[in-house]
Design a protein around this motif. Structure first.
Motif, PDB file in Angstrom:
ATOM      1  N   HIS A  95      -2.574   4.320  -4.799  1.00 51.03           N
ATOM      2  CA  HIS A  95      -4.213   4.622  -5.177  1.00 51.03           C
ATOM      3  C   HIS A  95      -4.151   5.052  -6.733  1.00 51.03           C
ATOM      4  CE1 HIS A  95      -8.493   4.917  -4.997  1.00 51.03           C
ATOM      5  NE2 HIS A  95      -7.878   6.096  -5.809  1.00 51.03           N
TER       6      HIS A  95
ATOM      7  N   ASN B 245      -5.719   7.421   3.646  1.00 49.02           N
ATOM      8  CA  ASN B 245      -6.714   7.643   3.052  1.00 49.02           C
ATOM      9  C   ASN B 245      -7.882   8.283   2.400  1.00 49.02           C
ATOM     10  OD1 ASN B 245      -6.219   5.003   1.220  1.00 49.02           O
ATOM     11  ND2 ASN B 245      -7.831   3.445   2.888  1.00 49.02           N
TER      12      ASN B 245
ATOM     13  N   TYR C 113     -13.983   2.651  -1.879  1.00 48.01           N
ATOM     14  CA  TYR C 113     -12.990   2.610  -3.609  1.00 48.01           C
ATOM     15  C   TYR C 113     -11.489   3.136  -3.423  1.00 48.01           C
ATOM     16  CZ  TYR C 113     -17.633   2.780  -5.588  1.00 48.01           C
ATOM     17  OH  TYR C 113     -18.426   3.107  -6.201  1.00 48.01           O
ATOM     18  N   PHE C 114     -11.016   2.478  -1.738  1.00 44.78           N
ATOM     19  CA  PHE C 114      -9.597   3.227  -1.390  1.00 44.78           C
ATOM     20  C   PHE C 114      -9.346   2.000  -0.445  1.00 44.78           C
ATOM     21  CE2 PHE C 114     -12.317   6.661  -2.751  1.00 44.78           C
ATOM     22  CZ  PHE C 114     -10.452   7.618  -3.357  1.00 44.78           C
ATOM     23  N   SER C 115      -8.247   1.581  -0.712  1.00 41.25           N
ATOM     24  CA  SER C 115      -7.952  -0.355  -0.078  1.00 41.25           C
ATOM     25  C   SER C 115      -7.114   0.030   1.356  1.00 41.25           C
ATOM     26  CB  SER C 115      -6.939  -0.448  -1.220  1.00 41.25           C
ATOM     27  OG  SER C 115      -5.661   0.392  -0.663  1.00 41.25           O
TER      28      SER C 115
ATOM     29  N   LYS D  91       0.669  -1.017   0.116  1.00 40.84           N
ATOM     30  CA  LYS D  91       0.236   0.239   0.017  1.00 40.84           C
ATOM     31  C   LYS D  91       0.700   1.497  -0.333  1.00 40.84           C
ATOM     32  CE  LYS D  91      -3.667   2.721   0.942  1.00 40.84           C
ATOM     33  NZ  LYS D  91      -4.731   2.510   0.650  1.00 40.84           N
TER      34      LYS D  91
ATOM     35  N   LEU E  72      -6.738  10.844   0.426  1.00 39.24           N
ATOM     36  CA  LEU E  72      -6.481   9.911  -1.156  1.00 39.24           C
ATOM     37  C   LEU E  72      -8.491  10.182  -1.485  1.00 39.24           C
ATOM     38  CD1 LEU E  72      -4.869   6.510  -0.731  1.00 39.24           C
ATOM     39  CD2 LEU E  72      -4.342   8.494  -1.750  1.00 39.24           C
TER      40      LEU E  72
END
Lengths: 485, 308, 293
Positions: B79, B285, B304-306, B74, B288
């Motif tokens: 992203h 996140n 939509y964000f790991s 990560k 992001l």
């Protein structure tokens, strides 16, 4: 990874406050007896945005006849309605005004910044909330006056003539109107000619509040309008905030009359940094003391005294801090220092910058950029000054600080008190006993210890010596508007 | 890397005389940073800086190589649907995970930071702390995040705290040393300032607020006080020291306020990940999402964000 | 053989000393029967100047005395006045007051001093206070003396007016320069002797006799005088004082009442010659710590 010693230039993008929701008329008449009336002279003058020199609105110029009309309306309202009303009912009108102001706080803040050149952050966070709170505070006094003056019989005075300055237009209107109404007086108020608009907006709110006609009258104009108020026979009380020179003219004019007066005048307040002070907070206090509202503050900490052992350190920190100040568009939410209120005032400030340099003082100015149009002055400090320098003795009323060093506490007390003024003072030290030694011996009406330029409706404000007499704010502020037997 | 202490000459001050801090004044100053309105390109620039300053962190008893590997991936691929984003500055792990992390981030430019000195309490003898540090350095740590002995500090044993930091600094070799003050246990800003001064004079390359295990952690008041200490240290000695607020900075707004504060107190020289870091696990996140929102104009969903 | 009486010389009172006027002039006021009251100093503008200098010099020390101590001294003045009651009664009678009224006047004067003695250390408790500001600050207001006060004493009485005007002014910590009653000045000078034997530091009270018309302007225009008390009824003179006061914005207080009246005393006579000073200091609120228990 970023390269070593790389310097990132991170400039904040413009963040202008929206002016879309405000409601300004093209032309403002006088607010007399609950109605908007044309001036007897037929004359109007322009109110200018000092940040870009654009015209905001035209404003009526009241003459003697208009003032007479306003005083008569105030007298009639006093005799027939306001003095007869139960104090608890009076209180509710004042509370209602406070609430209506809060509801339109944003609009007031925007207009204040447009008209006065003060930064939106200050009008939004300081001027307007304090003005609302002032009405709230005094509303509650209306039916409790006997508690304020033990063993005395309290009654109102009658018609109060009030003349206010351009540095805190709405706040000064609140400081004047709220206690006058709470104590049962009626009002004729004149805002300063460069900053009439928020007082006129306040008149709209007063109209909306249903306050009986004539209890508050707003007459706009210049010095002649103010003189007409001062010299009117049927005015019982003069409340003036402004320069010491004009204060003296007023004092002379009302000698031998029944008029009661309170004067809030000039200052050249000392801000004293001792060697054990919390220095970073002291630097912040210096900045807040002199650059708040572009230095257009009667109690500005314009004379800085720093103990010699920390002087170099404080001046270095101060210069660093000055360079982080953002000077520019008052409407930008990031601006720290806005526009000088008028061309006249900018000329005065610039003349003092010349005097300071001619006197041999060393001038330092923040290395900020200034907008091309409008009236601006860089935050400025002078070192190598003496007690006898003109820039140390005279009120400049701008973002200009003089720095003197001292060695002992006794020395600084003497120098701080060595002035005809006595409005405010600041003291910075970590030692409690030293704070009380200084705060007791400094001859000034407001003393801030380890803080500066704080205001509150409950806190009496006013000066010793040539800074005027009488207090505004707090319990003591009531006395200016009552007769005691 | 950081200037060696030996390259400049200065005398060690009396730490009982560290500058006094007035908390109410600090709160007022901090509120001014919080009122800065950061818009448009300035905001995008700030958000990208913030991403690039993150020490992506996992410091749990249940950490495993598996967890650390995923976090490292990560760190390098924040992203990927949005190309051109920076990586974080470093990953921050326990000494036992350094070798794993080092292998995972190889070639990405991302640093490996390891906590040490009996993190988080620091309640161990110096020999243990030295061994802990050497173990992490030998395993490949680029940076060491040590904790000070708060108990000793609070009982006034400043020389003990100073000597311990100096010893660890020596054990770090070429690794940069971040000194965690654990400000939540020091409680007062006067203590924060004094501990900052001790750490810097003892050789810290960075000073860091917190372990993340104690509340309150990196409040703006605390970070501001430490930034002022860093500035004064630079003025006195010429040595630049970095700053790492850690714990509690979980969203973009807070991160931007912190960057505004660094910009205005220290200036642009500190606005790189060489000199400023965020110790955080969930900040990335949120930044992001803000970046995507700013670019698309559409509010985002965390789906939509790991979450590694 | 009858003993020859020794007559008293009436001098003025400046800085704790009893000089003659620097001008060397005198006047001889007479009572209703046409009897001369004595040769009284006709003070000059230079005497006014010297008195203001003495008052300014005394102000710092007097204002910084503990309020308790000022109270003790005011009480002491009362004691000394009581002890010389007979002399005052005699002087009042010579100045045209009946014996009964004279005795009453001295009694009221003593009681008034005792009344104000009790106020000294209570003024700020009643008139000052803590202000509940909305921010994290401790804020309080206290009364502080205005400075050097010029007093144009009640011209219609010799003692009670003078005492009623001096007592609240010095109770608040001011120093003063007093212009005595022009026509009936005897008690003013004898009262100065009382002050001088009552632990009142020299210069705190300075008393001048002579022509009010002559001394008014130098006193009311003096840039080192901070306030004027006018305790007489001449409206044109009051206007004159108010105009003189402008140059350094002196506070002007005007009183006209029957000073023998029990209501002619009160806290406001003290606070009228005091300023309000408001002090701010931050209050630290340590995170997490609360005062609940």
């Amino acid at each position: 990874m970023a390269k070593k010693n790389e310097k990132i230039n991170w400039e904040y993008a413009p963040a202008p406050e929206s002016t879309g929701h405000i409601n300004l008329k093209e032309q403002y008449n006088l607010f007399i007896d609950g109605k908007w009336v044309k001036p007897n002279s037929g004359k109007y003058f322009d109110s200018i945005n000092p940040a870009n020199k654009e015209k905001l609105a035209s404003v009526a110029h009241a003459n003697e006849k208009d003032v007479d009309k306003a005083v008569k309306a105030a007298r009639k309202a006093y005799d027939t309605v306001w003095s007869k009303m139960a104090p608890s009912e009076r209180a509710k009108y004042i509370y209602r005004i406070a609430r209506l102001m809060q509801e339109r706080a944003r609009e007031f803040a925007v207009i204040e910044s447009l008209d006065a050149g003060k930064v939106i952050r200050e009008s939004r966070d300081v001027d307007v909330p304090l003005a609302c709170n002032h009405f709230f505070y005094y509303a509650g006094w209306a039916d409790k006056l006997e508690y304020a003056f033990p063993n005395r019989k309290v009654s109102s005075l009658g018609v109060a003539g009030q003349i206010i300055p351009w540095n805190f237009p709405l706040l000064m209107a609140a400081w004047k109107i709220a206690p006058a109404l709470a104590t049962g007086n009626t009002v004729v108020l004149k805002p300063a000619e460069t900053t009439s608009l928020t007082a006129l907006k306040l008149a709209e709110i007063i109209e909306e509040s249903g306050l009986p006609a004539g209890v508050v009258n707003i007459v706009t104009g210049f010095g002649d309008t103010g003189a007409a108020i001062v010299n009117h026979n049927d005015v019982d009380k003069i409340a003036f905030t402004g320069s010491t020179a004009v204060g003296k003219i007023i004092q002379k004019a009302i000698a031998g009359t029944h008029k009661k007066a309170t004067l809030e005048l000039g200052g050249k307040s000392a801000n004293i940094i001792l060697d054990d002070a919390p220095l970073d907070q002291a630097v912040e206090g210096i900045v807040n003391g002199i650059f708040f509202n572009q230095g257009h503050v009667c109690c500005a900490g314009s004379r800085l005294f720093v103990q010699e052992s920390v002087a170099d350190q404080v001046i270095e920190k101060l210069k660093h801090r000055m360079n982080s100040l953002i000077v520019g568009d008052p409407m930008d939410k990031n601006t720290d220092v806005g526009a000088i209120n008028s061309k006249e005032q900018l000329d005065v400030i610039n003349s003092y910058l010349k005097i300071g340099q001619a006197e041999g003082a060393t001038m330092y100015q923040a290395d900020c950029s200034l907008p091309k149009s409008g009236y601006y002055c860089r935050p400025t400090l002078f070192t190598d000054v003496a007690q006898s320098s003109r820039i140390v003795q005279e009120e400049i009323f701008g973002p200009v600080l003089t720095i003197q060093t001292f060695r002992t506490v006794d020395e600084v007390i003497q120098k701080a008190n060595n002035t005809p003024y006595g409005l405010a003072a600041g003291v910075w030290t970590d030692k409690g006993s030293r704070i009380f030694n200084l705060t007791t011996k400094l001859r000034a009406g407001v003393v801030w210890a380890n803080t500066y330029n704080k205001f509150d409706p409950t806190s009496p404000f006013g000066g010793y010596k040539e800074s005027g007499f009488g207090r505004e704010g707090g319990l003591h502020g009531l006395e200016a508007y009552v007769k005691l037997n | 890397m950081a200037k060696k202490k030996g390259s400049a000459t200065f005398s060690i001050p009396d730490f009982t005389q560290s500058p006094r801090i007035d908390k109410v004044g600090v709160e007022e100053r901090v509120s001014r940073f919080q009122k800065r309105s950061i818009k448009k390109e300035a905001k995008m620039q700030g958000l990208r800086m913030a991403l690039n300053m993150i020490d992506l962190t996992t410091l749990e008893g249940k950490d495993t190589p598996g967890k650390v590997k995923q976090m490292c991936f990560k760190a390098a691929h924040l992203h990927d649907v949005h190309p051109g984003l920076p990586t974080v500055a470093a990953v921050c792990v326990y000494p036992s995970m350094v070798a794993t992390a080092k292998k995972e981030v190889e070639g990405t430019g991302i640093k490996v930071a390891s906590v040490s000195t009996a993190f988080p309490s620091g309640q161990a003898p110096l020999e243990v702390k030295l061994m802990d540090t050497k173990f992490a350095v030998d395993a490949g740590a680029d940076e060491i995040d040590m904790v000070i002995s708060r108990g000793k500090f609070l009982s006034g044993e400043y020389n003990f705290v100073f000597d311990e930091i100096a010893a660890i600094k020596e054990a770090c070799g070429n690794a940069r040393l971040k000194v965690i003050l654990e400000t939540g246990e020091l409680v007062t800003l006067d203590n924060v300032r004094r501990a900052s001064d001790i750490a810097m004079y003892a050789g810290a390359d960075f000073i860091k607020t917190s372990t993340g295990k104690i509340q309150p952690a990196a409040t703006m008041q605390v970070t501001y006080t430490m930034l002022e200490a860093i500035r004064d240290f630079k003025l006195k000695t010429g040595i630049q020291v970095g700053m790492k607020p850690a714990g509690g900075i979980s969203n973009s707004k807070l991160a931007l306020h912190n960057l505004v504060m660094v910009n205005e107190v220290l200036g642009g020289e500190w606005l790189t990940n060489e000199w400023f870091r965020f110790g955080a696990s969930s900040l990335a996140n949120d930044v992001l999402m803000q970046i995507m929102k700013t670019e698309t104009g559409v509010y985002q969903s965390s789906d939509y964000f790991s979450i590694d | 053989m009858a003993r020859l009486e020794v007559l008293k010389t009436y001098k003025i009172y400046i800085g704790g000393a009893f000089p003659r006027t620097e001008s060397g002039r005198y006047y001889t006021p007479k009572n209703a029967k046409g009897e001369a009251l004595g040769n009284i100093c006709l003070s000059s503008r230079k005497d006014v100047r010297n008195a203001v200098v003495a008052a300014r010099k005394a102000f710092g020390g007097w204002s910084e005395r503990a309020a308790f101590n000022r109270g003790q001294i005011l009480y002491r003045i009362g004691e000394m006045l009581e002890g010389r009651k007979a002399q005052f009664v005699e002087e009042l009678q010579l100045q045209g007051v009946s014996k009964a009224k004279a005795e009453k006047e001295v009694g009221v004067a003593v009681d008034r001093l005792v009344y104000y003695a009790g106020w000294c250390d209570k003024v700020s408790q009643v008139s000052g206070g803590v202000n509940a500001v909305a921010s994290s600050h401790f804020n309080f207001s206290v009364n502080e003396p205005t400075g050097v006060v010029g007093i144009i004493a009640d011209q219609s009485t010799s003692l009670i007016g003078l005492v009623s005007q001096i007592a609240p002014v010095i109770a608040g910590g001011n120093s003063c320069v007093v212009l005595a009653s022009e026509e009936i000045p005897l008690c003013a000078i004898t009262f100065a002797e009382v002050l001088n034997s009552s632990d009142v530091p020299g210069g705190v009270v300075n008393i001048l006799t002579g022509s009010v018309d002559e001394m008014l302007k130098p006193l009311a225009t003096h840039m080192d005088v901070n306030a004027i008390v006018y305790a007489s009824t001449d409206a044109s003179k009051l206007k004159e004082i108010q105009e003189y006061a402008v140059d350094n914005l002196k506070r002007v207080r005007h009183y006209s009442q029957d000073w023998m009246d029990a209501d002619s005393q009160g806290l406001h006579f003290i606070t009228d010659l005091m300023e309000i000073k408001t002090t701010w200091h931050p209050i630290e609120n340590i995170g997490g710590a609360t005062s609940s228990y």
